[in-house]
Write an enzyme that holds these catalytic residues in place. Structure first.
Site, PDB file in Angstrom:
ATOM      1  CG  HIS A 238       2.504 -16.737  -8.454  1.00 38.54           C
ATOM      2  ND1 HIS A 238       2.124 -15.548  -7.893  1.00 38.54           N
ATOM      3  CD2 HIS A 238       3.794 -16.923  -8.073  1.00 38.54           C
ATOM      4  CE1 HIS A 238       3.125 -15.047  -7.185  1.00 38.54           C
ATOM      5  NE2 HIS A 238       4.151 -15.854  -7.275  1.00 38.54           N
ATOM      6  CE1 TYR A 242       7.888 -13.721  -7.453  1.00 38.89           C
ATOM      7  CE2 TYR A 242       6.985 -15.910  -7.807  1.00 38.89           C
ATOM      8  CZ  TYR A 242       7.102 -14.773  -7.031  1.00 38.89           C
ATOM      9  OH  TYR A 242       6.433 -14.687  -5.840  1.00 38.89           O
ATOM     10  CG  HIS A 389      -0.491  -6.897  -5.601  1.00 30.21           C
ATOM     11  ND1 HIS A 389       0.660  -6.908  -4.855  1.00 30.21           N
ATOM     12  CD2 HIS A 389      -0.433  -8.018  -6.381  1.00 30.21           C
ATOM     13  CE1 HIS A 389       1.384  -7.976  -5.157  1.00 30.21           C
ATOM     14  NE2 HIS A 389       0.742  -8.663  -6.087  1.00 30.21           N
ATOM     15  CG  PHE A 390      -1.822  -6.184 -11.026  1.00 34.73           C
ATOM     16  CD1 PHE A 390      -1.930  -5.374 -12.131  1.00 34.73           C
ATOM     17  CD2 PHE A 390      -2.951  -6.885 -10.609  1.00 34.73           C
ATOM     18  CE1 PHE A 390      -3.130  -5.242 -12.803  1.00 34.73           C
ATOM     19  CE2 PHE A 390      -4.157  -6.759 -11.265  1.00 34.73           C
ATOM     20  CZ  PHE A 390      -4.252  -5.927 -12.364  1.00 34.73           C
ATOM     21  CG  HIS A 391      -1.358  -0.860 -12.064  1.00 38.37           C
ATOM     22  ND1 HIS A 391      -2.442  -1.687 -11.922  1.00 38.37           N
ATOM     23  CD2 HIS A 391      -1.336  -0.495 -13.375  1.00 38.37           C
ATOM     24  CE1 HIS A 391      -3.060  -1.803 -13.085  1.00 38.37           C
ATOM     25  NE2 HIS A 391      -2.408  -1.100 -13.993  1.00 38.37           N
ATOM     26  NE  ARG A 452      -8.861  -7.867 -11.041  1.00 33.74           N
ATOM     27  CZ  ARG A 452      -7.914  -8.769 -11.335  1.00 33.74           C
ATOM     28  NH1 ARG A 452      -7.708  -9.815 -10.524  1.00 33.74           N
ATOM     29  NH2 ARG A 452      -7.185  -8.646 -12.415  1.00 33.74           N
ATOM     30  NE  ARG A 453      -9.990  -9.001 -14.787  1.00 31.90           N
ATOM     31  CZ  ARG A 453      -9.548 -10.237 -14.999  1.00 31.90           C
ATOM     32  NH1 ARG A 453     -10.285 -11.260 -14.624  1.00 31.90           N
ATOM     33  NH2 ARG A 453      -8.399 -10.448 -15.599  1.00 31.90           N
TER      34      ARG A 453
END
Ligand code: HAS
Ligand code: HEM
Ligand code: CU
Length: 573
Positions: A238, A242, A389-391, A452-453
């Site tokens: 996680h 950041y 979310h993460f793109h 996903r995946r």
């Protein structure tokens, strides 16, 4: 417009030209290596987007010749984009910035050694990845097992980043000794805090790879406990987000006001934000493990609350940078509640890239809060929602900001010129539009239950026959094409720029774009506000950060070790 009396910082002069050239060169090597990784990684993305568009290209002869499976491609995509591109870019950027901001000399032999070691680690890990001996996805969860060469290469690569930490922290401490009673300049402060955060964050991964995975893959121990490994992974996993996004925050806070023609709102507030990240980024990793056994709901809930807490410095950033933008727009005559936005320089790619990255992050951050809520998590965990979310976080907030940075940083480092502002601008806008469409399609598919995946294009007909996924599938497929076009334009600009002739030393024509400040932190600790004095002792705060992680992870990991269960490895692909 009322202009601030607090002028933008001047970059301290470095009179030794040979040293400056070498510092710029090593930075350039980091940045170019990063973008080469992104170039390969990004080319695989559209194939995956087509998969989530219901179109299977993995059975075509060309792709079959290049990739053994969907998962080999996905492993390369995740590792090259999320791990290699980010780490190399950040190592260069956050070595160069504090060195220039503090005007300190660093040991160039050590800097080059670190770059070479990191690259050797990368090339070592690349061999099993390319030969299908490390098709483990970028999370390499055991008991899926890969070649030991992969784990060793990855350990060397990630371990090298800790050498950058050492070099930057040591440089800052020398500066402190030479400048007693002084307040650390803002950009150096943010860089040092980011590196300290990463040092605490990376420990989980280092322990996992060095003490568990390498001995296991070499056959020295009989098995591996998947849950211990996974927990150590998310200790780092996680906080690494950041590590990816704080260098973008540095650009948003320190340089974006300059690109926009505005001012930084408050240096003390920026310092507070970074200290909050240093303290609170890491002890939140269990929000990736709500579904995992043998971790009590109490600990999961504590990590959930700490996750909500770590959204606060991002919210501070949102409002504070928005104020910088409004300041800029009103200075150019912007009016109205929202009308001022029209006065921002939208056609300038060094501006539009970070701002559009920020706009995408409003939605990405909101989605993150949903993910973190343990009541919502079961609906979206392991679905296409998560890549959605993460793109728009790492894939846009980080990547598009770094692309924008490259457009002034490469001219600054090399003295070369951006070949076409219009093409660069088109690349930026199409990346933003493509990723927004991608995110819409993928979040939507996730809500319908698409995992996903998965090579879902090979199974879509039978599994999703009764579900209305045609529209989000179509959006996802279209987004893949837009993003491919965008990437081609961006890399054309980048490579043309790199291959063009050097015009000057870049110091005057493309300086580090420092901004004016409305509320500066001041120069001397003696007269500074309580907040400035509280945030200055980063070494002590670093210790507190480590303590917090041990408190929030120690009992969890102790219990997992007490119930350890070793299982043999699997080779699936
Ligand atoms: Fe996340 C999963 C929660 C932020 C990346 N995340 C992932 C994964 C990745 C990732 C790669 O709690 C997948 C891992 C995997 O493979 O399994 N994430 C959060 C939360 C935040 C968050 C609470 N994520 C990030 C960032 C990433 C990133 C940053 C990369 C860079 N995430 C999760 C959770 C999961 C997760 C769960 C696990 C899900 C599961 O079930 O598997 C927060 O840090 C977000 C806070 C952000 C905000 C937004 C602030 C907005 C700003 C922009 C303002 C814009 C302006 C522009 C001013 C509150 C700063 C104005 C424009 C004008 C023109 C005026
Ligand atoms: C996974 C597409 C760029 C990082 C994926 C997936 C798709 C995709 C569809 C989901 C695959 C699955 O779950 O089966 C694209 C496209 C891109 C792009 C079309 C642009 C051309 C990027 C960038 C980054 C990134 C710039 C980060 C810097 C990742 C990661 C994964 C992923 C970390 C997860 C891999 C895994 O689950 O193991 N991408 N992507 N992608 N992408 Fe991208
Ligand atoms: Cu997380």
């Amino acid at each position: 417009p009322i202009y601030s009396p607090h002028a933008a910082r001047e970059t301290p002069v470095i009179s030794d030209a040979a040293y400056l050239a070498s510092l710029k060169k090593v930075t350039q090597y980091y940045i170019v290596t990063a973008f080469l990784a992104l170039f390969i990684g990004v080319l695989i993305g559209p194939l995956q987007a087509l998969n989530y568009g219901g179109i299977n290209v993995y059975d075509t002869p060309i792709i079959k010749g290049l990739l053994k499976s969907y998962y080999q491609g996905l492993s390369l995509h995740g590792v090259l984009n999320a791990l290699v591109f980010t780490q190399f870019f950040i190592s260069g950027f956050l070595l160069y910035l504090p060195a220039r901001d503090l005007g300190m000399r660093i040991n160039m032999k050590f800097a080059w050694f670190t770059y070479i070691l990191m690259t050797v680690g990368l090339l070592t890990a690349a061999v099993p990845l390319l030969t299908n001996n490390a098709t483990l996805l970028y999370t390499f969860y055991p008991p899926m097992e890969g070649s030991p060469v992969f784990y060793i290469g990855a350990a060397v690569m990630v371990g090298s980043s800790l050498l950058v930490v050492g070099q930057v922290v040591q440089m800052w401490m020398r500066w402190k000794r030479a400048n007693p009673g002084r307040v650390t300049p803002l950009v150096a402060f943010m860089s040092v805090a980011t590196w300290m955060m990463w040092a605490v964050a990376s420990l989980g991964l280092v322990i996992e790879v060095v003490f568990l995975l390498i001995p296991w893959s070499l056959g020295w121990v009989a098995g591996v406990d998947p849950l211990i490994s996974k927990t150590l992974f998310w200790w780092t996993g996680h906080a690494i987000v950041y590590f990816w996004v704080l260098p973008a925050y540095i650009a948003w806070y320190a340089f974006l006001p300059n690109h926009a023609g505005g001012r930084i709102v408050s240096e003390p507030l920026v310092r507070l934000t970074f200290v909050m990240f240093l303290l609170n980024s890491t002890p939140v990793g269990l929000h990736h493990q709500y579904a995992d056994p043998n971790i009590s709901a109490t600990w999961k809930t504590m990590h959930m609350f700490l996750t909500f807490l770590i959204a606060i410095p991002s919210l501070l950033t949102a409002f504070s940078v928005a104020a910088s933008l409004e300041d800029a727009a009103r200075a150019r005559g912007g009016r109205g509640l929202f009308g001022w936005m029209l006065k921002l320089p939208w056609g300038k790619p060094t501006f539009s890239a970070p701002v559009l990255a920020m706009v995408s992050f409003i939605l990405g951050g909101a989605g993150g809060i949903v993910n973190a809520s343990s009541t919502f998590a079961p609906v979206i965990h392991n679905t296409a929602w998560i890549p959605g979310h993460f793109h728009i976080t790492v894939g846009t907030a980080t990547t598009l900001t770094f692309m924008g940075i490259s457009l002034w940083l490469i001219p600054h480092l090399t003295g070369k010129r951006m070949p076409s502002v219009r093409l660069a601008s088109a690349a930026v806008w199409t990346w933003f539009i493509g990723m927004m469409v991608f995110a819409l399609g993928m979040h939507w598919e996730g809500l319908v239950g698409v995992p996903r995946r998965a090579l879902i294009s090979a199974t879509a007909q039978s599994v999703y026959r009764d579900m209305p996924i045609q529209i989000p599938q179509m959006l996802t497929a279209i987004s893949g094409v837009i993003l491919l076009v965008s990437a081609v334009m961006y890399f054309y600009v980048l490579f043309r720029m790199l291959l063009s002739k050097r015009v000057d030393d870049g110091e005057v024509t493309s300086p580090i774009p420092y901004s004016e400040v409305i509320s500066p932190a001041g120069q001397n600790l003696a007269g500074a506000s309580a907040l400035v004095r509280f945030t200055e002792p980063l070494l002590a705060l670093w210790g507190v950060a480590l303590l917090l992680v041990l408190l929030m992870y120690g009992p969890v990991i102790a219990r997992l070790f007490a119930n350890a269960e070793l299982v043999p490895g699997w080779r699936l692909y």
